[in-house]
Write an enzyme that holds these catalytic residues in place. Sequence first.
Site, short mmCIF file in Angstrom:
data_model
loop_
_atom_site.label_atom_id
_atom_site.label_comp_id
_atom_site.label_asym_id
_atom_site.label_seq_id
_atom_site.Cartn_x
_atom_site.Cartn_y
_atom_site.Cartn_z
N ASP A 13 0.91 -1.27 -0.04
CA ASP A 13 0.07 -0.02 -0.14
C ASP A 13 0.87 1.19 0.15
OD1 ASP A 13 -2.14 -1.71 0.22
OD2 ASP A 13 -2.20 -1.81 2.12
N GLU A 14 1.96 1.24 -0.75
CA GLU A 14 2.95 2.31 -0.81
C GLU A 14 2.48 3.51 -1.76
OE1 GLU A 14 4.08 -0.76 -1.26
OE2 GLU A 14 5.40 -1.53 0.21
N LYS A 16 2.16 1.94 -5.13
CA LYS A 16 2.45 1.36 -6.56
C LYS A 16 1.37 1.54 -7.69
CE LYS A 16 2.37 -2.57 -4.31
NZ LYS A 16 2.01 -2.23 -2.80
N LYS A 18 -0.54 4.15 -8.08
CA LYS A 18 -0.43 5.50 -8.41
C LYS A 18 1.00 5.81 -9.39
CE LYS A 18 0.76 10.29 -7.42
NZ LYS A 18 0.78 11.24 -6.17
N GLY A 40 -4.54 -4.22 -3.97
CA GLY A 40 -5.58 -3.12 -4.05
C GLY A 40 -4.75 -1.94 -4.54
N HIS A 41 -4.80 -1.54 -5.67
CA HIS A 41 -4.00 -0.40 -6.05
C HIS A 41 -4.86 0.81 -6.59
CE1 HIS A 41 -0.45 -3.20 -7.23
NE2 HIS A 41 -0.86 -3.26 -5.91
N GLN A 224 1.83 -6.20 -3.29
CA GLN A 224 2.42 -6.31 -2.20
C GLN A 224 3.60 -5.76 -2.31
OE1 GLN A 224 1.01 -9.58 -3.79
NE2 GLN A 224 -0.58 -8.56 -2.98
N GLY A 302 -11.12 -2.98 3.32
CA GLY A 302 -11.29 -1.97 4.35
C GLY A 302 -10.79 -1.90 5.77
N ARG A 303 -9.81 -2.83 5.76
CA ARG A 303 -9.34 -3.04 7.15
C ARG A 303 -8.41 -1.98 7.66
NH1 ARG A 303 -6.08 -8.60 7.14
NH2 ARG A 303 -5.70 -7.92 5.05
N ARG A 305 -5.23 0.16 8.58
CA ARG A 305 -3.74 -0.27 8.49
C ARG A 305 -3.29 0.43 9.78
NH1 ARG A 305 -3.75 2.51 2.67
NH2 ARG A 305 -4.56 0.66 1.50
N LEU A 332 3.88 12.34 1.21
CA LEU A 332 4.53 13.40 1.98
C LEU A 332 3.58 14.33 2.47
CD1 LEU A 332 7.45 14.20 2.99
CD2 LEU A 332 7.38 15.88 1.03
N VAL A 414 2.81 14.26 -3.45
CA VAL A 414 1.98 15.34 -2.56
C VAL A 414 0.61 15.34 -2.33
CG1 VAL A 414 4.14 16.90 -2.81
CG2 VAL A 414 2.20 17.02 -4.43
N GLY A 415 -0.08 14.19 -2.78
CA GLY A 415 -1.51 13.95 -3.02
C GLY A 415 -1.88 12.76 -3.81
P1 GDP Z 1 -0.66 0.29 -3.47
O1 GDP Z 1 -1.40 -0.98 -3.08
O2 GDP Z 1 0.68 0.21 -3.18
O3 GDP Z 1 -0.98 0.75 -5.13
O4 GDP Z 1 -1.44 1.51 -2.73
P2 GDP Z 1 -2.97 1.72 -2.14
O5 GDP Z 1 -3.44 2.16 -3.37
O6 GDP Z 1 -3.55 0.36 -1.51
O7 GDP Z 1 -2.63 2.68 -1.16
C1 GDP Z 1 -2.12 3.94 -1.37
C2 GDP Z 1 -3.28 4.86 -1.08
O8 GDP Z 1 -2.49 6.31 -1.08
C3 GDP Z 1 -4.11 5.18 -2.15
O9 GDP Z 1 -5.50 5.38 -1.55
C4 GDP Z 1 -3.51 6.22 -3.12
O10 GDP Z 1 -4.85 7.18 -3.84
C5 GDP Z 1 -3.06 7.30 -1.97
N1 GDP Z 1 -1.82 7.84 -2.42
C6 GDP Z 1 -0.85 7.55 -3.18
N2 GDP Z 1 0.10 8.61 -3.28
C7 GDP Z 1 -0.38 9.55 -2.51
C8 GDP Z 1 0.37 10.78 -2.09
O11 GDP Z 1 1.58 11.05 -2.40
N3 GDP Z 1 -0.40 11.51 -1.18
C9 GDP Z 1 -1.68 11.18 -0.74
N4 GDP Z 1 -2.25 12.12 0.13
N5 GDP Z 1 -2.23 10.16 -0.80
C10 GDP Z 1 -1.53 9.15 -1.88
P1 IMO Z 2 -1.01 -4.27 -2.35
O1 IMO Z 2 -0.62 -4.59 -3.69
C1 IMO Z 2 -0.90 -4.69 1.91
C2 IMO Z 2 -0.86 -8.78 3.44
C3 IMO Z 2 -2.29 -9.23 4.28
C4 IMO Z 2 -1.56 -10.45 5.30
C5 IMO Z 2 -0.60 -10.98 4.47
C6 IMO Z 2 -0.96 -12.22 3.56
O2 IMO Z 2 -2.06 -3.33 -2.39
O3 IMO Z 2 0.19 -3.46 -1.62
P2 IMO Z 2 -2.43 -12.93 1.77
O4 IMO Z 2 -3.90 -12.73 1.27
O5 IMO Z 2 -1.49 -12.32 0.60
O6 IMO Z 2 -2.02 -14.38 1.92
O7 IMO Z 2 -1.97 -12.11 2.84
O8 IMO Z 2 -0.01 -9.75 3.52
N1 IMO Z 2 -1.10 -8.29 2.19
C7 IMO Z 2 -1.22 -6.95 1.72
N2 IMO Z 2 -0.82 -5.88 2.78
N3 IMO Z 2 -1.13 -4.50 0.72
C8 IMO Z 2 -1.15 -5.57 -0.31
O9 IMO Z 2 -1.35 -5.51 -1.41
C9 IMO Z 2 -1.46 -7.07 0.59
N4 IMO Z 2 -1.73 -8.22 0.20
C10 IMO Z 2 -1.44 -8.97 0.96
O10 IMO Z 2 -2.88 -8.19 4.97
O11 IMO Z 2 -0.82 -9.64 6.23
MG MG Z 3 -3.01 -1.70 -1.88
#
Ligand code: GDP
Ligand code: IMO
Ligand code: MG
Length: 425
Positions: A13-14, A16, A18, A40-41, A224, A302-303, A305, A332, A414-415
């Site tokens: 959830d870093e 990726k 975006k 979930g991206h 991940q 929806g968990r 973090r 940031l 930045v958003g």
């Molecule tokens: P991923 O799994 O690595 O693709 O990341 P997720 O989409 O699960 O979670 C990242 C969240 O941060 C998403 O809701 C993005 O819309 C949001 N996001 C990404 N980059 C930024 C940023 O620079 N600032 C803010 N405020 N939100 C961001």
């Molecule tokens: P993205 O691509 C954050 C975590 C789960 C659990 C562990 C194992 O959006 O960054 P699994 O269902 O893969 O066997 O669960 O990995 N997990 C993630 N945490 N972002 C994800 O994907 C994840 N995919 C799995 O919460 O701790």
């Molecule tokens: Mg994600």
Amino acid sequence: MPATVVVGTQWGDEGKGKLTDLLSKEMDVVVRYQGGHNAGHRIVVDGEAFALQLIPSGILYPSVTPVIGNGVVVDPGVLLSEMDTLQSRGVDTSQLKVSGNAHLIMPYHQEIDRVTERFLGKNALGTTKRGIGPAYADKASRVGLRVQDLLDEKIFREKLDVALKEKNAVLAKVYNRLALSSKEIADRYLTEYRPRIAPMISDTVSYLHDSLAAGKNILLEGAQATFLDLDHGTYPFVTSSNPVAGGACTGSGLGPRDLSRIVGIAKAYVTRVGAGPFPTELDGELSELLVSRGHEFGTNTGRRRRVGWFDAVMIRQAARLNSLTDIALTKLDVLDTFETIKVCVGYEAEGQRYEFPPYHQSVLHAVTPIYEELPGWCCDITSATRYEELPENARRYVEFLAKTTGVTISVVGVGPGREQFVRPA
Ligand code: GDP
Ligand code: IMO
Ligand code: MG
């Protein structure tokens, strides 16, 4: 042209999605190389949000060919409904290619994921319960069904019968669950899913190599992250695939020398979903603030973090595990209201200092973070369009992270919006 990899450097959830979307502007092909719909991206375009699970984030660009590589585990029902949702929102999904060697997630995988988590009780991993681990376990045990098996009804039914015999015995005798019907599963996969999946099934390895030879730009989108990697993550609190950049090769069929740029995605702080060690984890008011400002709830599940300070020890390790060429630092802006911000620059355990994570889990679980404290900037940076527009303390924070991790920071988010980023000089 050699390929670029986007890889998570923390626990997922870093941002990726975006970054993949951002880089896709210059790409011809975008490939998912591992994981499944546990990902979930989220991408925000003109205020409209898209949450992708299985389909590569490059799909929002009509010129990009999206590819699901051999390293992915595919739930065909989820794939089709994700395609339908995108189509209904005006996104063309007709170019999608799916590797015939990717493994199928079957209904018993999801059932086993659920019941084993329940059985583990307080030792549960907190998986996404999508059947990911059981599907990869079957792949390693050589009893998995692959996407290409959909093309041969006889083989599909035979393999399903063999697999289900053992699964049903386990489900009924160990977990006291009802047996699943082979006929019902086969009918659904072969009658409902096959007609729509079959035209997408491809030899993606040849397609990717032909694309490289033709000078096309390829982006490999990790799901991940490094510390959820089956080999290098905080085992057993990991996923069942290899998100690290090496996994981009095994999961796509490109060779190591086909990769040129490896972008590590790092949040300006750290989050984690599910169980497992987290040295810089925060609780109390600061954690509430990070969760609410960062909207730190799972994109799909929806968990809530877990949240903590930026951990340079992890990023140093991610840099060497992935051969990172640069880092995209995201979110940031979430730190905009903090008067001071801490950065973990090392760990301490039993009188010893660690610059990299200790290999033994008992030590890792016992480390204390060593922090440096930096002044915040206490103003809104969400409308910055150039790095120079960031307040001095924000730039100092970015530059401190680059220095202590040893990796260049090439992009700063930045958003959430597609345009909300700046590039340090
Ligand atoms: P991923 O799994 O690595 O693709 O990341 P997720 O989409 O699960 O979670 C990242 C969240 O941060 C998403 O809701 C993005 O819309 C949001 N996001 C990404 N980059 C930024 C940023 O620079 N600032 C803010 N405020 N939100 C961001
Ligand atoms: P993205 O691509 C954050 C975590 C789960 C659990 C562990 C194992 O959006 O960054 P699994 O269902 O893969 O066997 O669960 O990995 N997990 C993630 N945490 N972002 C994800 O994907 C994840 N995919 C799995 O919460 O701790
Ligand atoms: Mg994600």
